[in-house]
Design a protein around this motif. Structure first.
Motif, PDB file in Angstrom:
ATOM      1  N   TYR A 153       0.835  -1.214   0.000  1.00  0.00           N
ATOM      2  CA  TYR A 153       0.000   0.000   0.000  1.00  0.00           C
ATOM      3  C   TYR A 153       0.866   1.260   0.000  1.00  0.00           C
ATOM      4  N   VAL A 154       2.059   1.165   0.575  1.00  0.00           N
ATOM      5  CA  VAL A 154       2.978   2.307   0.595  1.00  0.00           C
ATOM      6  C   VAL A 154       3.574   2.539  -0.799  1.00  0.00           C
ATOM      7  N   SER A 155       4.076   1.462  -1.421  1.00  0.00           N
ATOM      8  CA  SER A 155       4.705   1.634  -2.742  1.00  0.00           C
ATOM      9  C   SER A 155       3.680   2.067  -3.798  1.00  0.00           C
ATOM     10  N   PHE A 284      -6.780   8.937  -4.699  1.00  0.00           N
ATOM     11  CA  PHE A 284      -6.297   7.552  -4.648  1.00  0.00           C
ATOM     12  C   PHE A 284      -6.242   7.092  -3.199  1.00  0.00           C
ATOM     13  N   ARG A 285      -6.574   5.795  -2.988  1.00  0.00           N
ATOM     14  CA  ARG A 285      -6.433   5.210  -1.659  1.00  0.00           C
ATOM     15  C   ARG A 285      -6.087   3.728  -1.812  1.00  0.00           C
ATOM     16  N   HIS A 286      -5.112   3.280  -1.039  1.00  0.00           N
ATOM     17  CA  HIS A 286      -4.835   1.841  -1.003  1.00  0.00           C
ATOM     18  C   HIS A 286      -4.764   1.405   0.450  1.00  0.00           C
ATOM     19  N   SER A 287      -5.463   0.322   0.766  1.00  0.00           N
ATOM     20  CA  SER A 287      -5.566  -0.131   2.155  1.00  0.00           C
ATOM     21  C   SER A 287      -4.738  -1.377   2.409  1.00  0.00           C
ATOM     22  N   MET A 288      -4.427  -1.565   3.686  1.00  0.00           N
ATOM     23  CA  MET A 288      -3.834  -2.806   4.151  1.00  0.00           C
ATOM     24  C   MET A 288      -4.683  -3.278   5.330  1.00  0.00           C
ATOM     25  N   PRO A 289      -5.268  -4.463   5.318  1.00  0.00           N
ATOM     26  CA  PRO A 289      -5.206  -5.420   4.218  1.00  0.00           C
ATOM     27  C   PRO A 289      -6.144  -5.066   3.056  1.00  0.00           C
ATOM     28  N   ASP A 290      -5.685  -5.402   1.819  1.00  0.00           N
ATOM     29  CA  ASP A 290      -6.579  -5.271   0.664  1.00  0.00           C
ATOM     30  C   ASP A 290      -7.197  -6.655   0.370  1.00  0.00           C
ATOM     31  N   GLU A 291      -7.922  -6.792  -0.750  1.00  0.00           N
ATOM     32  CA  GLU A 291      -8.622  -8.077  -1.012  1.00  0.00           C
ATOM     33  C   GLU A 291      -7.671  -9.265  -1.073  1.00  0.00           C
TER      34      GLU A 291
END
Length: 363
Positions: A153-155, A284-291
């Motif tokens: 999610y960071v990268s 933009f958003r990316h989560s941890m955990p993702d699917e």
């Protein structure tokens, strides 16, 4: 083998509870191709803690691990056999933070030229600086278990922000404490070093690693007063502790970078990062955990019922950090993206600098 580092795990802890135990399980399951777990050093459960809580579970784990994998169990690093010719020895130190300075010295004496140190490394900047100096004098390399440095999610967020004019990144870290005085008081007491040296230290390491943040290069720090909250609460001992239960701030550097961090002890079980534009709109958003992570979590929950939930959501990142450190140890391959002890020192310096600054703004 020559491709693998001989790993000494220092501080296993209780099965299902201790981070050290999870490191062991990953290596014993051959998840880290360059790491061969050969010895586990566990002073507590092989000593004074043997008859206390968790002692029986540890003894069972020891018996099974000795039988199935031939791993040697020792009470101290001094009991390690001499280093064999051509073997590269790696110490993975996963004990209590306060013990780390002594354990690192003992590991270096036992022939470990590479040290994997769990975050934050030491309780204070002064102690970590002394460890850095000692390792340098002894020709040892110290790399840190800051796993968010290699998180997807960071990268993904950094990559997206790089393609946007004026894209602003915010790293968000959440935890699942109940928003009560009792629950937070217990949290404040157990994590007495404070939120910035504990929960949010991963985010500060990202700032130091990727955003040129250092104490000298900080131009301004602005707390989001609407979001942030600082409380003084009684812990289980009856002693009072002052800490942030949630904090959000933006750092501007003298070299023109700008980045925000948000941490909330009661924010839930998803951490994420966002990119916003100059008007504050989220792009933009990316989560941890993702699917993808959640599918892996389900598998691991079935495999290790009752283990700490955060082991599972961060499982791939723990593997990546360990394997890169082991590959460096065994084969001299640069441990790409892994935080060094230099980054860890600056991260702790930044944490110590920020606490009074943010406290003053929230008064």
């Amino acid at each position: 083998g020559k491709e693998q580092a001989e790993v000494i795990l220092v501080g296993c802890g209780c099965p299902l509870r201790g981070m050290g135990w999870y490191h062991a399980v990953q290596m014993l399951g051959d998840e880290c191709p360059h790491a061969k777990l050969c010895y586990i050093v566990e002073p507590w459960f092989m000593g004074a803690g043997a008859s206390g809580p968790g002692g029986a579970e540890f003894a069972e784990f020891q018996k099974k691990t000795e039988a199935d994998h031939g791993v040697g169990f020792l009470k101290s690093l001094a009991e390690l056999p001499p280093l064999a010719d051509g073997v590269q020895r790696l110490a993975l130190i996963s004990g209590r933070t306060g013990d780390n300075p002594r354990l690192m010295s003992e590991a270096i004496k036992a022939g470990c030229k590479t040290i994997y140190l769990e975050k934050p490394g030491a309780p204070t900047v002064a102690e970590l600086e002394a460890m850095k100096k000692e390792a340098g004098e002894e020709g040892a390399t110290v790399l840190m278990g800051y796993n968010k440095n290699v998180c997807k999610y960071v990268s993904k967020t950094r990559d997206y922000a790089a393609g946007v004019d004026g894209g602003h990144v915010t790293f968000v870290s959440n935890n699942t404490y109940e928003p009560t005085a009792e629950s937070l008081g217990e949290c404040f007491e157990r994590n007495a070093e404070g939120m910035l040296k504990n929960m949010a230290i991963h985010e500060l390491a990202l700032l130091v690693s990727f955003y040129d943040v250092s104490v000298e290069n900080i131009e301004s720090v602005i707390a989001d007063k609407e979001f942030s909250s600082m409380q003084t609460l009684k812990g289980p001992s009856g002693k009072e502790w002052t800490d942030f239960d949630k904090i959000k701030f933006t750092i501007k550097t003298k070299t023109g970078k700008e980045v925000s961090v948000q941490a909330d002890r009661c924010g839930g079980d998803t951490s994420y990062a966002t990119v916003t534009n100059t008007t504050g709109e989220e792009l933009f958003r990316h989560s941890m955990p993702d699917e993808e992570d959640l599918a892996n979590v389900s598998v691991l929950e079935a495999k290790y019922p009752g283990a700490m939930p955060y082991f599972f959501s961060q499982d791939p990142d723990y593997i990546t950090v360990k394997d890169r450190v082991a590959n460096f140890c065994a084969n001299g391959v640069e441990a790409e993206g892994i935080a060094t002890i230099d980054i860890a020192c600056e991260t702790l310096r930044v944490a110590e600098y920020l606490v009074p600054v943010l406290q003053d703004q929230l008064k």
